[in-house]
Structures are given as C-alpha cells and as structure tokens.
Design a protein around this motif. Structure first.
Motif, PDB file in Angstrom:
ATOM      1  N   PHE A  17       0.798  -1.022  -0.026  1.00  0.00           N
ATOM      2  CA  PHE A  17      -0.077  -0.055   0.036  1.00  0.00           C
ATOM      3  C   PHE A  17       1.032   1.214  -0.097  1.00  0.00           C
ATOM      4  O   PHE A  17       0.763   2.280  -0.863  1.00  0.00           O
ATOM      5  CB  PHE A  17      -0.992  -0.141   1.233  1.00  0.00           C
ATOM      6  CG  PHE A  17      -1.854   1.212   1.310  1.00  0.00           C
ATOM      7  CD1 PHE A  17      -2.677   1.401   0.385  1.00  0.00           C
ATOM      8  CD2 PHE A  17      -1.615   1.960   2.438  1.00  0.00           C
ATOM      9  CE1 PHE A  17      -3.561   2.311   0.485  1.00  0.00           C
ATOM     10  CE2 PHE A  17      -2.208   3.181   2.522  1.00  0.00           C
ATOM     11  CZ  PHE A  17      -3.487   3.370   1.465  1.00  0.00           C
ATOM     12  N   PHE A  18       1.817   1.143   0.902  1.00  0.00           N
ATOM     13  CA  PHE A  18       2.869   2.453   1.221  1.00  0.00           C
ATOM     14  C   PHE A  18       3.806   2.800   0.196  1.00  0.00           C
ATOM     15  O   PHE A  18       4.196   3.837  -0.347  1.00  0.00           O
ATOM     16  CB  PHE A  18       3.068   2.533   2.626  1.00  0.00           C
ATOM     17  CG  PHE A  18       2.152   2.959   3.462  1.00  0.00           C
ATOM     18  CD1 PHE A  18       1.262   4.201   3.308  1.00  0.00           C
ATOM     19  CD2 PHE A  18       1.570   2.137   4.465  1.00  0.00           C
ATOM     20  CE1 PHE A  18       0.608   4.634   4.300  1.00  0.00           C
ATOM     21  CE2 PHE A  18       0.609   2.292   5.359  1.00  0.00           C
ATOM     22  CZ  PHE A  18      -0.057   3.718   5.028  1.00  0.00           C
ATOM     23  N   SER A 302       9.936   8.470   7.317  1.00  0.00           N
ATOM     24  CA  SER A 302       9.024   9.095   8.174  1.00  0.00           C
ATOM     25  C   SER A 302       7.757   8.126   8.770  1.00  0.00           C
ATOM     26  O   SER A 302       6.723   8.796   9.607  1.00  0.00           O
ATOM     27  CB  SER A 302       8.399  10.562   7.623  1.00  0.00           C
ATOM     28  OG  SER A 302       7.922   9.902   6.448  1.00  0.00           O
ATOM     29  N   MET A 303       7.747   6.911   8.254  1.00  0.00           N
ATOM     30  CA  MET A 303       6.686   5.943   8.839  1.00  0.00           C
ATOM     31  C   MET A 303       6.770   5.945  10.258  1.00  0.00           C
ATOM     32  O   MET A 303       5.564   5.800  10.806  1.00  0.00           O
ATOM     33  CB  MET A 303       7.078   4.523   8.251  1.00  0.00           C
ATOM     34  CG  MET A 303       6.613   4.492   6.771  1.00  0.00           C
ATOM     35  SD  MET A 303       4.574   4.715   6.704  1.00  0.00           S
ATOM     36  CE  MET A 303       4.252   3.075   7.522  1.00  0.00           C
ATOM     37  N   LEU A 306       4.605   8.484  11.924  1.00  0.00           N
ATOM     38  CA  LEU A 306       3.321   8.394  11.551  1.00  0.00           C
ATOM     39  C   LEU A 306       2.412   7.253  12.317  1.00  0.00           C
ATOM     40  O   LEU A 306       1.338   7.588  12.967  1.00  0.00           O
ATOM     41  CB  LEU A 306       3.131   7.850   9.993  1.00  0.00           C
ATOM     42  CG  LEU A 306       1.705   7.608   9.254  1.00  0.00           C
ATOM     43  CD1 LEU A 306       0.866   9.029   9.657  1.00  0.00           C
ATOM     44  CD2 LEU A 306       1.889   7.217   7.916  1.00  0.00           C
TER      45      LEU A 306
ATOM     46  N   LEU B 124       2.466  13.466   7.405  1.00  0.00           N
ATOM     47  CA  LEU B 124       3.121  12.286   7.007  1.00  0.00           C
ATOM     48  C   LEU B 124       2.508  11.065   6.445  1.00  0.00           C
ATOM     49  O   LEU B 124       2.992  10.452   5.579  1.00  0.00           O
ATOM     50  CB  LEU B 124       3.613  11.378   8.752  1.00  0.00           C
ATOM     51  CG  LEU B 124       4.547  12.407   9.465  1.00  0.00           C
ATOM     52  CD1 LEU B 124       4.495  11.705  10.821  1.00  0.00           C
ATOM     53  CD2 LEU B 124       5.898  12.476   8.634  1.00  0.00           C
ATOM     54  N   VAL B 125       1.197  11.124   6.573  1.00  0.00           N
ATOM     55  CA  VAL B 125       0.296  10.127   5.510  1.00  0.00           C
ATOM     56  C   VAL B 125       0.523  10.547   4.071  1.00  0.00           C
ATOM     57  O   VAL B 125       0.796   9.782   3.207  1.00  0.00           O
ATOM     58  CB  VAL B 125      -1.296  10.288   6.026  1.00  0.00           C
ATOM     59  CG1 VAL B 125      -1.819   9.678   5.163  1.00  0.00           C
ATOM     60  CG2 VAL B 125      -1.363   9.553   7.455  1.00  0.00           C
ATOM     61  N   LEU B 127       2.915  11.997   2.699  1.00  0.00           N
ATOM     62  CA  LEU B 127       4.406  11.747   2.485  1.00  0.00           C
ATOM     63  C   LEU B 127       4.480  10.263   2.085  1.00  0.00           C
ATOM     64  O   LEU B 127       5.100   9.869   1.122  1.00  0.00           O
ATOM     65  CB  LEU B 127       5.169  12.357   3.479  1.00  0.00           C
ATOM     66  CG  LEU B 127       6.692  12.273   3.235  1.00  0.00           C
ATOM     67  CD1 LEU B 127       6.913  13.375   2.145  1.00  0.00           C
ATOM     68  CD2 LEU B 127       7.641  12.699   4.451  1.00  0.00           C
ATOM     69  N   ASN B 128       3.830   9.440   2.978  1.00  0.00           N
ATOM     70  CA  ASN B 128       4.084   7.981   2.890  1.00  0.00           C
ATOM     71  C   ASN B 128       3.302   7.153   2.106  1.00  0.00           C
ATOM     72  O   ASN B 128       3.423   6.301   1.394  1.00  0.00           O
ATOM     73  CB  ASN B 128       3.914   7.642   4.174  1.00  0.00           C
ATOM     74  CG  ASN B 128       5.353   7.870   5.177  1.00  0.00           C
ATOM     75  OD1 ASN B 128       6.455   7.257   4.819  1.00  0.00           O
ATOM     76  ND2 ASN B 128       5.155   8.629   6.011  1.00  0.00           N
ATOM     77  N   ALA B 129       2.034   7.896   1.859  1.00  0.00           N
ATOM     78  CA  ALA B 129       1.031   7.183   1.054  1.00  0.00           C
ATOM     79  C   ALA B 129       1.301   7.296  -0.559  1.00  0.00           C
ATOM     80  O   ALA B 129       0.271   7.904  -1.163  1.00  0.00           O
ATOM     81  CB  ALA B 129      -0.569   7.435   1.483  1.00  0.00           C
TER      82      ALA B 129
END
Lengths: 329, 311
Positions: A17-18, A302-303, A306, B124-125, B127-129
């Motif tokens: 997903f990511f 940066s996970m 989050l 952050l979401v 940035l990461n998704a």
C-alpha cells in the motif's frame, strides 16, 4: 515461526500500500530485518539500548514541560524551540569555540533558563494576571514558539549542525555497539533527572514548587512567594529542555527548524504519561524513545512517527488522561 | 435574534469590490488578496471550534485532505472542479466527524496538543501514502477554475463570494439555537449535558463544520496554485488559522476574515526585511496579544465589549 509468517504477510500488505514505487528494495531490507528480529536477539539488544539511551534524554525534556504545566498550567509550546536553543549554544561553545563540554552544557542551561525566566516575567505573568482563560495563555505560548523559531532561524541559519565526538570509542557489550559519547549522554541525563527529582522532593524551593503545583492559592496563603517561584519553575523547566538539547547535539545533530517537531515529541511524551505528573513524564519519555528506536530500525523515513502519532490518537481514545494522569471533568 | 449587520456588510463588500479594481493590474496584489480570502474562509471554521471552547490546531490537516481530494479527483478521474470542490468540503467534513468523535473527548490543552499532532500526522500520511498522493513530489498540473485575461479577478470574486456565504452561514449558526448550544458547551459541557444537550453530537457537528471549511479552503488553494505537496499545509499554517481568529477577535463572526487579511497582508508587507521578516512578524503578534487581548475588533467601543467578554 508461525508468527513470523503472519507478520511477514501483514508487512507485505502494508508495504504494498505505502511503497508502491520503491517496493523491491524496501521490502528486501524489511524482510531481512524481520528475519533478524525473529531468529536472533542480536539486533534487538542494539535497538533496546538505543531506546534506553534516547529515553534518558527525552526524560529531561518531559520533566521540563510537565514541571511548567504543573506550576503555571501553561503548555509550553516553545519547549522544542528551547531544546534547539540549548543545542545551538552547545554547538557554538563546544563545537566552535572548543571549550570543555561541561562549560557548553552549563551555557546551554543558563541561556535557556534565562529565556524561560524572561518569558514568564514579561509575557505570561502580565497576560495571566489580566485573564485566567486557558485560551489566552495557550495562544501566547504558541506565539512564543513562533518567536523563538524565527529568532533561531535568524541567529543560527538553516544548516544542520553537529559537534565532534566528546569522547571517541565504542563499547561493545552483549552484541550491541554503544559509542562512549552516547554512554556519557545517558549517564549525564540520568544524573540530571535524579538530581532534579531529589531537588523537587527534598529541598525547600522544591517543596514550594510542589505546593504551587498542588494548589496555587493555598500555597500563597501559606506564605509561598508564588510570583518568585513561578518564574523560577518556568526557568527550571526551560533549563531542562536546554540541557536535553545540549546533550543530544553531541549524538544527533540539530537544526533551527527542528523546534516544532521536537515540541510535538514533548507533547507526545506527556500525553502518553499524563500531563503534570512526574512518573507519567518518565514513562512517556521512555515509551516514545523505545517506539522511536524500534520504528526507525524497521521502517523507512517518516513512517515511524506516522504510526506513533496514529497510535497516540487511538491510545488517547481509550485513556484520554494518559497512563498516570488524573481523570478530569 | 440579532438583526444582520447590513451596514457593516455593505461597507465590507464595497471595500472588497473596490480594492481589486484598483489593484487588478497587479497580479501580485491579486494573489495576496485571494490567499487572504481563502485563509479567512479556513479560519472561519476554526472560529466555530473556538465557539465550543476548543482550540483547534488541526485545520492544516483538513486543508491537506481537501486539497488532495480535489487534486486526485481532478487529475486521476477528470471530474469537473465544481464537483471536486464540493467533494473536498463534504469529504473533509465526514473525515472530521469520524476523527472528531474520539478526539473531542479530550479537553483543554490535551485537545490542542492532539490536534497539533494530527496536522503532523496528516503531513506524514501524505508523504508516505505514495500510491495515492504521489509522496514528496506531490500532485502537479491540477486544472484551474478560470482561464483568460481576468482569471485572477474572477477567482477573487468567486473566493470572495464563498467567504461572504461562509460568514453569513456562521453568523446564522451563531445567532440561532445552535449557536447558543455551542456557547453552552463552551461554558460548561457537563452543565449543558445535564440540561439534555447531546454534547457529543453537537461538538462533533461544530468540529465537522470546521473541517468542511478547512477542506473547501484547502481545495481552493490547491486549485489556485495548481499543485499540492505534503508541505502545502504545515503545523505553522494550523497555528496561523488559530491566530487569525484570535487577532481578529473571538467575539465576532468577522474576526477570522479580518485577522486573516491583516496577518497575511502584514506578513507580506514585512517581506522587505528579508531574514528578519518572520521575527518582526512574531514579535508584533506577541505585542498584539499583550495590548489587544480581545482582538482587533475590540478596538471600537472598548467599554461595551470589555463588560461583555469574549463570545
């Protein structure tokens, strides 16, 4: 092994997903680390040691912000910025002027304590005297954070700054590598935290601070100089942030823009633990540090934060007052 | 119920209509005005959460959500921008309701700290998704609403129209039973609850409306600059929305828009100072907090306002 397979499957799904774009390399690294975690204690020791080291310094930060909150009922939004100031003072005194590290730390503590004192004396006190509304002081706190942010940018520039090793060398123990400078930071942090707690517990000024934290009016009625000790407490809390900054600049680097995010870290610690409670501050600091150490080891970029922030929100749904905090309302 | 302040509105509309006629030739001035109007619209939402006694520092997060909804719907699915804008407002409001339901149980500084973290979490979401949002490189080439010679002027009037509608809507909310309930929540949630007010539902309603404004504003800004990045709205934006409300005055519906205009314009005017721009800006803001604790709108008739207090 069964658990490991389930975990791997789970991580495959989330990774899909990511990290759609950089899937292959990221996944490989992740797989390897996961296998290491499950089949050997080796890396886990390192991760836990990292968490412990980081947690000791975070503890200073959490104690500082919780002290200010307990005494003034002010959430110090500029706490991370104060940390940055402490870091830069140590950078200049130790890294640039080559004075001893102890002198640099003392300078960091002094400079940030003076900032805290001035804030209390000339900003928070007049505003709090005029209005008791929580909003006003909070907005002022946000304003001070903006102010320190821009001052830091003007004074220190945008570059990331680090200092040379305070002590060289690495200690190898139980499969973990611990640089001596980290060990030094750990020792100093623990000593400072113990000293602070002893000060608050066993001395006369410490007792005055605790009295004010418990009940401002009653403390005043019993002859505690509330105005003096408020300023002192604010300066002391700020000083702890400055010390944390000075200590951590020797193992991590610091930059002028890091203040806001560091404040969020400090908030996270005391939200986990419960604001205004010493035991909560310590618990929160170590929990965040361990989460960070584990997260940065297994997840890219940066996970970790989050996941930490989302986890925090979920946690607060079930326990809004934190682990040790008192229930309100 | 108070009568609608027609005179003030008329004066404001006149000013807002005349100003662009003077500056229409300068695209920089128009950019500043459009930005100020959009920021005013977003601050209006934060004002609503102020009216239930919560300090909300998460408007940046919903600006991001709204911006990304519009960006994705417009670029991937090619939907018309009008639908995108609507979807952004409604989508943000829905997400706000879902997120708000649990976090509104927190009070005081806890709520503020958590909403601040929410802004960071949203960044952050984004940035990461990577699969959805494009990660750090963001989404570019978003179509714009108006093209042609007077594109800025048209966008300005469109945004202004939305701002006036927004103010009218909030004014209406504030002066009906709903507004009274919101103020009751601000005074004492437990007391309000004991009078039979479903406090959970009403505070989620206020927060969700706020997020709707945030999403709409974020979408507008995204359309205006035709791109969105995870850093399009940051923690400092979130705090600015809150400061706009505060500086404009929490006692009046016109506070947020006025605060946004003054603060944004002020910041732009300080740009000749270069590196010292934000330093002077922050100092002036703290000074304003010290000498105008009830906001700019408290400048007129200070005596009456002092006795009446904030909202």
């Amino acid at each position: 092994v069964g658990k490991a397979i389930v975990l791997r499957f789970f991580i495959f799904i989330t990774a899909d997903f990511f990290w759609f774009s950089q899937k292959t390399t990221e996944l490989l690294v992740l797989e390897l680390r996961l296998i290491n975690l499950v089949f050997s204690r080796f890396y886990m020791t390192q991760v836990l040691v990292n968490g412990l080291m980081l947690g000791s310094t975070y503890m200073l930060m959490a104690l500082g912000i919780t002290l200010i909150f307990a005494i003034m009922n002010v959430m110090n939004f500029a706490h991370g910025q104060m940390y940055v100031f402490g870091g830069f003072v140590t950078y200049y005194v130790f890294g640039q002027w080559h004075l001893p590290f102890v002198v640099a730390l003392l300078a960091s503590a002094l400079v940030v304590a003076v900032i805290g004192f001035l804030f209390e004396r000339f900003l928070f006190r007049p505003v709090m005297r005029r209005s008791n509304r929580e909003e006003t002081t909070m907005l002022l706190a946000v304003g001070t954070a903006l102010l320190l942010d821009s001052v830091a940018l003007v004074l220190f520039g945008e570059k990331q700054r680090g200092v040379p090793d305070v002590i060289a060398g690495v200690w190898q123990v139980a499969g973990a590598f611990i640089p001596y400078r980290r060990l030094l930071v750990f020792g100093v942090s623990i000593a400072l935290a113990v000293g602070f707690l002893a000060f608050v517990q066993f001395t006369r000024p410490g007792r005055a601070l605790r009295a004010i934290a418990q009940d401002r009016e009653t403390a005043a009625a019993h002859g505690v100089d509330v105005a003096l000790y408020s300023a002192f407490g604010f300066a002391l809390g700020a000083m702890l942030a400055g010390l944390a900054g000075g200590l951590l600049v020797s193992t991590e680097a610091v930059n002028a823009g890091a203040g806001g995010f560091t404040s969020i870290k400090a908030f996270t610690m005391i939200m986990i633990g419960g604001a205004g409670v010493v035991s909560g501050a310590i618990a929160g600091a170590f929990m965040l540090a361990f989460a960070e150490a584990i997260g940065y080891y297994f997840l890219p970029g940066s996970m970790p934060y989050l996941i930490i922030l989302v986890g925090l929100i979920v946690f607060l749904v079930f326990r809004p007052q934190g682990i040790m905090g008192k229930r309100w309302g | 119920m108070k009568t609608f302040p027609w005179l003030l509105i008329l004066a404001l509309v006149l000013v807002f209509l005349l100003v662009p006629l003077v500056f229409a030739s300068s695209s920089y001035a128009m950019t500043v005005l459009i930005n100020a109007a959009i920021l005013g619209l977003m601050s209006l939402g934060v004002w609503l959460t102020f009216s239930i006694g919560r300090i909300n520092i998460s408007q940046g997060a919903f600006g991001l959500i709204g911006g990304y909804i519009t960006a994705i719907l417009a670029t991937r699915f090619g939907l018309p921008l009008w639908i995108c804008l609507l979807a952004s407002a409604v989508g943000s409001a829905l997400i706000g309701a879902v997120v708000g339901l649990p976090i509104l149980r927190l009070r005081g500084v806890y709520f503020s700290m958590l909403t601040l973290s929410l802004t960071e979490a949203a960044r952050l979401v984004a940035l990461n998704a990577t699969a959805i949002t494009g990660g750090a490189s963001g989404i570019l080439n978003i179509p714009t609403l108006f093209t042609g010679d007077n594109a800025y002027l048209e966008l300005y009037f469109f945004v202004l129209l939305l701002l006036v509608l927004g103010i009218a809507a909030v004014w209406r909310i504030n002066n009906t039973r709903l507004g009274k309930i919101f103020r009751a929540l601000q005074q004492d949630e437990n007391l309000a609850s004991s009078f039979g007010v479903d406090i959970a539902a009403y505070r989620v309603l206020a927060f969700s409306l706020c997020c709707g404004f945030g999403g709409l504003g974020g979408a507008l800004l995204t359309i205006f600059v035709q791109s969105i990045y995870p850093t399009s709205f940051t923690v400092s934006d979130s705090t600015n929305f809150m400061l706009n409300c505060f500086l404009g005055g929490l006692g009046s519906v016109f506070g947020p828009a006025l605060g946004a205009l003054v603060l944004f314009l002020g910041f732009q005017l300080l740009s000749p100072f270069g590196a010292y721009q934000s330093l002077i800006y922050a100092s002036l803001m703290i000074l304003a907090m010290l000498i105008l604790p009830n906001g700019l709108l408290s400048l007129r008739l200070p005596k009456r306002r002092a006795s009446q207090g904030v909202p």
